[in-house]
Write a protein that holds these residues in place. Structure first.
Motif, PDB file in Angstrom:
ATOM      1  N   ALA A  76       1.557  -1.148   0.214  1.00  0.00           N
ATOM      2  CA  ALA A  76      -0.149  -0.281   0.369  1.00  0.00           C
ATOM      3  C   ALA A  76       1.001   1.454  -0.209  1.00  0.00           C
ATOM      4  CB  ALA A  76      -1.110   0.183   0.742  1.00  0.00           C
ATOM      5  N   LYS A  77       1.877   1.450   1.038  1.00  0.00           N
ATOM      6  CA  LYS A  77       2.900   2.242   0.924  1.00  0.00           C
ATOM      7  C   LYS A  77       3.167   2.569  -0.621  1.00  0.00           C
ATOM      8  CE  LYS A  77       6.707   4.206   3.562  1.00  0.00           C
ATOM      9  NZ  LYS A  77       7.732   4.212   4.357  1.00  0.00           N
ATOM     10  N   GLN A  78       3.794   2.024  -1.040  1.00  0.00           N
ATOM     11  CA  GLN A  78       4.464   1.925  -2.775  1.00  0.00           C
ATOM     12  C   GLN A  78       3.491   2.771  -3.657  1.00  0.00           C
ATOM     13  OE1 GLN A  78       6.184  -2.733  -3.767  1.00  0.00           O
ATOM     14  NE2 GLN A  78       8.155  -1.669  -2.982  1.00  0.00           N
ATOM     15  N   GLN A  79       2.717   1.978  -3.194  1.00  0.00           N
ATOM     16  CA  GLN A  79       1.549   2.229  -4.351  1.00  0.00           C
ATOM     17  C   GLN A  79       1.056   3.827  -4.352  1.00  0.00           C
ATOM     18  OE1 GLN A  79      -2.066  -0.421  -4.078  1.00  0.00           O
ATOM     19  NE2 GLN A  79      -2.748   0.119  -6.414  1.00  0.00           N
ATOM     20  N   SER A  80       0.809   4.039  -2.741  1.00  0.00           N
ATOM     21  CA  SER A  80       0.585   5.318  -2.557  1.00  0.00           C
ATOM     22  C   SER A  80       1.843   5.792  -2.864  1.00  0.00           C
ATOM     23  CB  SER A  80       0.716   5.937  -1.210  1.00  0.00           C
ATOM     24  OG  SER A  80       0.823   7.146  -0.095  1.00  0.00           O
ATOM     25  N   GLN A  81       3.279   5.668  -3.400  1.00  0.00           N
ATOM     26  CA  GLN A  81       4.353   6.664  -3.229  1.00  0.00           C
ATOM     27  C   GLN A  81       4.110   6.972  -4.779  1.00  0.00           C
ATOM     28  OE1 GLN A  81       7.374   4.314  -2.344  1.00  0.00           O
ATOM     29  NE2 GLN A  81       7.570   5.300   0.332  1.00  0.00           N
ATOM     30  N   GLN A  82       3.424   5.257  -5.551  1.00  0.00           N
ATOM     31  CA  GLN A  82       3.391   6.036  -7.382  1.00  0.00           C
ATOM     32  C   GLN A  82       2.984   6.188  -7.554  1.00  0.00           C
ATOM     33  OE1 GLN A  82       3.507   1.454  -8.589  1.00  0.00           O
ATOM     34  NE2 GLN A  82       5.444   0.868  -8.326  1.00  0.00           N
ATOM     35  N   ASN A  83       1.784   6.728  -6.594  1.00  0.00           N
ATOM     36  CA  ASN A  83       0.773   7.730  -7.155  1.00  0.00           C
ATOM     37  C   ASN A  83       1.156   9.399  -6.866  1.00  0.00           C
ATOM     38  OD1 ASN A  83      -1.129   5.919  -7.475  1.00  0.00           O
ATOM     39  ND2 ASN A  83      -2.304   5.359  -6.078  1.00  0.00           N
ATOM     40  N   ASN A  84       1.829   9.072  -6.330  1.00  0.00           N
ATOM     41  CA  ASN A  84       2.174  10.834  -5.339  1.00  0.00           C
ATOM     42  C   ASN A  84       3.184  11.132  -6.672  1.00  0.00           C
ATOM     43  OD1 ASN A  84       1.032  10.781  -3.350  1.00  0.00           O
ATOM     44  ND2 ASN A  84       1.680  10.405  -2.251  1.00  0.00           N
ATOM     45  N   GLN A  85       4.163  10.071  -7.159  1.00  0.00           N
ATOM     46  CA  GLN A  85       5.222  10.039  -8.564  1.00  0.00           C
ATOM     47  C   GLN A  85       4.269  11.478  -9.479  1.00  0.00           C
ATOM     48  OE1 GLN A  85       7.821   7.125  -7.883  1.00  0.00           O
ATOM     49  NE2 GLN A  85       9.149   8.071  -6.450  1.00  0.00           N
TER      50      GLN A  85
END
Length: 109
Positions: A90-99
């Motif tokens: 979930a954290k990786q997916q959130s970071q990808q969305n932010n990028q």
């Protein structure tokens, strides 16, 4: 063992013990006693005794307790690993969305 404290029974009394047990007289008590084979127990060797791998019940109980504790630890460890991976994903997916939002050009500016 009773044999150390008694005399062997005579022929008439030898049938007192069942299932191949050895009969002995205890002179001080004027009583008969039996020394049983490994598979039998009781005062006259009348009870069949099932063989067990463990000499006492405490040893079997201890092994069962250790197995149960090990299973509980494995279950807890599995749950912890599952939720840790879920949180990391979930954290990786959130970071990808932010990028993706940083590189997106906003229309109309």
């Amino acid at each position: 063992m009773m044999a150390e404290h008694g005399d062997p029974c005579d022929e008439k009394e030898a049938t007192y013990c069942m299932n191949g047990g050895k009969c002995y007289k205890i002179p001080s008590m004027n009583a008969l006693s039996c020394v049983c084979n490994d598979d039998y127990k009781g005062s006259r060797c009348e009870q069949f005794q099932l063989q067990s791998k463990f000499t006492n019940a405490g040893e079997a109980g201890l092994i069962a307790a250790v197995v149960l504790v090990a299973l509980l630890i494995l279950i807890v460890l599995g749950v912890v690993i599952y939720y840790t991976r879920k949180m990391l994903k979930a954290k990786q997916q959130s970071q990808q969305n932010n990028q993706q939002q940083y590189w997106r050009v906003k229309p109309g500016v």
